[in-house]
Design a protein around this motif. Structure first.
Motif, PDB file in Angstrom:
ATOM      1  N   ALA A 107      -3.459  37.056 -30.405  1.00  0.00           N
ATOM      2  CA  ALA A 107      -3.644  36.432 -29.330  1.00  0.00           C
ATOM      3  C   ALA A 107      -5.071  36.284 -28.934  1.00  0.00           C
ATOM      4  N   ARG A 108      -5.927  37.481 -29.362  1.00  0.00           N
ATOM      5  CA  ARG A 108      -7.404  37.579 -29.354  1.00  0.00           C
ATOM      6  C   ARG A 108      -7.841  36.546 -30.267  1.00  0.00           C
ATOM      7  N   ARG A 109      -7.696  36.176 -31.379  1.00  0.00           N
ATOM      8  CA  ARG A 109      -8.061  35.313 -32.282  1.00  0.00           C
ATOM      9  C   ARG A 109      -7.775  33.705 -32.066  1.00  0.00           C
ATOM     10  N   CYS A 110      -6.476  33.534 -31.753  1.00  0.00           N
ATOM     11  CA  CYS A 110      -5.992  32.165 -31.807  1.00  0.00           C
ATOM     12  C   CYS A 110      -5.663  31.830 -30.309  1.00  0.00           C
ATOM     13  N   GLY A 111      -5.678  32.642 -29.146  1.00  0.00           N
ATOM     14  CA  GLY A 111      -5.507  32.044 -27.758  1.00  0.00           C
ATOM     15  C   GLY A 111      -3.994  32.189 -27.736  1.00  0.00           C
ATOM     16  N   ALA A 112      -3.514  31.888 -26.058  1.00  0.00           N
ATOM     17  CA  ALA A 112      -2.414  32.188 -25.850  1.00  0.00           C
ATOM     18  C   ALA A 112      -1.258  31.187 -26.550  1.00  0.00           C
ATOM     19  N   GLY A 113      -1.761  29.911 -26.424  1.00  0.00           N
ATOM     20  CA  GLY A 113      -0.961  28.971 -26.851  1.00  0.00           C
ATOM     21  C   GLY A 113      -0.512  28.839 -28.381  1.00  0.00           C
ATOM     22  N   ARG A 114      -1.446  29.428 -29.317  1.00  0.00           N
ATOM     23  CA  ARG A 114      -1.321  29.366 -30.676  1.00  0.00           C
ATOM     24  C   ARG A 114      -0.267  30.701 -31.055  1.00  0.00           C
ATOM     25  N   PHE A 115      -0.639  31.501 -30.135  1.00  0.00           N
ATOM     26  CA  PHE A 115       0.354  32.945 -30.231  1.00  0.00           C
ATOM     27  C   PHE A 115       1.664  32.604 -30.241  1.00  0.00           C
ATOM     28  N   LEU A 116       2.061  31.542 -29.130  1.00  0.00           N
ATOM     29  CA  LEU A 116       3.465  31.167 -28.500  1.00  0.00           C
ATOM     30  C   LEU A 116       4.134  30.521 -29.681  1.00  0.00           C
ATOM     31  N   VAL A 117       3.210  29.701 -30.298  1.00  0.00           N
ATOM     32  CA  VAL A 117       3.742  28.737 -31.446  1.00  0.00           C
ATOM     33  C   VAL A 117       4.019  29.667 -32.713  1.00  0.00           C
ATOM     34  N   LEU A 118       3.252  30.559 -32.919  1.00  0.00           N
ATOM     35  CA  LEU A 118       3.523  31.381 -34.159  1.00  0.00           C
ATOM     36  C   LEU A 118       4.724  32.171 -33.802  1.00  0.00           C
ATOM     37  N   SER A 119       4.982  32.893 -32.675  1.00  0.00           N
ATOM     38  CA  SER A 119       5.978  33.660 -32.283  1.00  0.00           C
ATOM     39  C   SER A 119       7.291  32.847 -32.420  1.00  0.00           C
ATOM     40  N   ALA A 120       7.320  31.687 -31.690  1.00  0.00           N
ATOM     41  CA  ALA A 120       8.612  30.963 -31.622  1.00  0.00           C
ATOM     42  C   ALA A 120       8.785  30.322 -33.181  1.00  0.00           C
TER      43      ALA A 120
END
Length: 271
Positions: free
Chosen positions: A129-142
């Motif tokens: 999340a610190r590296r990529c931001g919230a949006g990309r974190f959620l994309v990776l998680s999903a």
């Protein structure tokens, strides 16, 4: 004498907002389920968990009769009746429910299960999340959750027991973090050493040759293998399986370079 500057209180848990909200969601869902009746909770698990046989019948061309035959021949005699009854309940209407490829990750079978996944989520999700931001974190998680569900279903097409848990998503976050967490430190333009989440992404070759990465991954998969078998995860021994771990990991490993906002480590050029 000049007055001393006021002390700044540092938060005990310095987590990104998206990580905090994710943890609250997982814990909150499990807490709310405790308020449901056994019948309502059973229906919720069946409706929102991954049950491979449901996808096999809806999308894979497998007939219900084949499922019932395999149950009669492949399970102990004393469990044939409850298993066939569960299969009939699950396959009623022959609905595929493709959204369960994501929804299963929000369900857990016990407090130990949800708390263990929450700890790993905080550990691996925070640098992402610190590296990529919230949006990309959620994309990776999903993406990792879906990848874990698909591989589990492919490898267990006639399974009628529900599969739940966020471990597939967490495995994908771990794979994503592995690209940079063990990279060598370098100097930041601010004149300090870079934090792990600020380091350039390693190449796959460097990761394979990095002993720290290999030990880290070995311990992770060994620990999750143990948890998958020794921990009670809800109704009818519902569990998160190693296939989902592997599917989530491989998805995260492949997806992270596509969403990483930082450049990869430059290749060394020999003179």
């Amino acid at each position: 004498m000049s007055p001393q500057p006021p002390r700044v209180r540092e938060p005990i848990f310095n987590l990104p907002t998206v990580i905090t909200l994710s943890l609250l969601t997982l814990v909150g869902i499990h807490a709310v389920r405790l308020l449901l009746s056994d019948e309502s909770d059973f229906a919720l698990i069946i409706d929102w968990s991954v049950i491979p046989v449901r996808w096999s019948v809806a999308f894979g061309g497998i007939q219900v009769e084949e499922v019932m035959k395999s149950l009669r021949e492949g399970v102990p005699e004393d469990t044939v009746a409850p298993m066939t009854a569960l299969a009939q309940y699950v396959l009623e209407g022959e609905e595929g429910r493709p959204w369960t490829a994501l929804s299963y990750a929000f369900l857990h079978g016990s407090w130990a299960h949800v708390l263990i996944n929450s700890v790993w989520l905080a550990a691996f999700g925070t640098p992402i999340a610190r590296r990529c931001g919230a949006g990309r974190f959620l994309v990776l998680s999903a993406g990792a959750a879906i990848g874990g569900a698909i591989l589990y279903a492919v490898m267990n097409p006639l399974q009628v027991l529900p599969m739940i848990g966020a471990s597939g998503a967490v495995s994908g976050l771990m794979a994503g973090a592995s690209w940079f967490m063990f990279a060598p430190a370098s100097w930041h333009w601010e004149g300090r050493l870079t934090q792990p989440h600020e380091r350039p992404r390693e190449t796959l070759g460097h990761m394979v040759r990095n002993r720290q990465v290999l030990i880290f991954l070995g311990i992770w998969f060994a620990a999750n293998y143990v948890f998958a078998f020794v921990q009670p995860l809800g109704i009818t021994d519902a569990s998160i399986a190693w296939e989902a771990h592997l599917g989530g990991f491989l998805t995260g490993l492949a997806l992270f370079p596509l969403i990483d906002p930082l450049p990869a480590r430059s290749k060394r050029i020999s003179a």
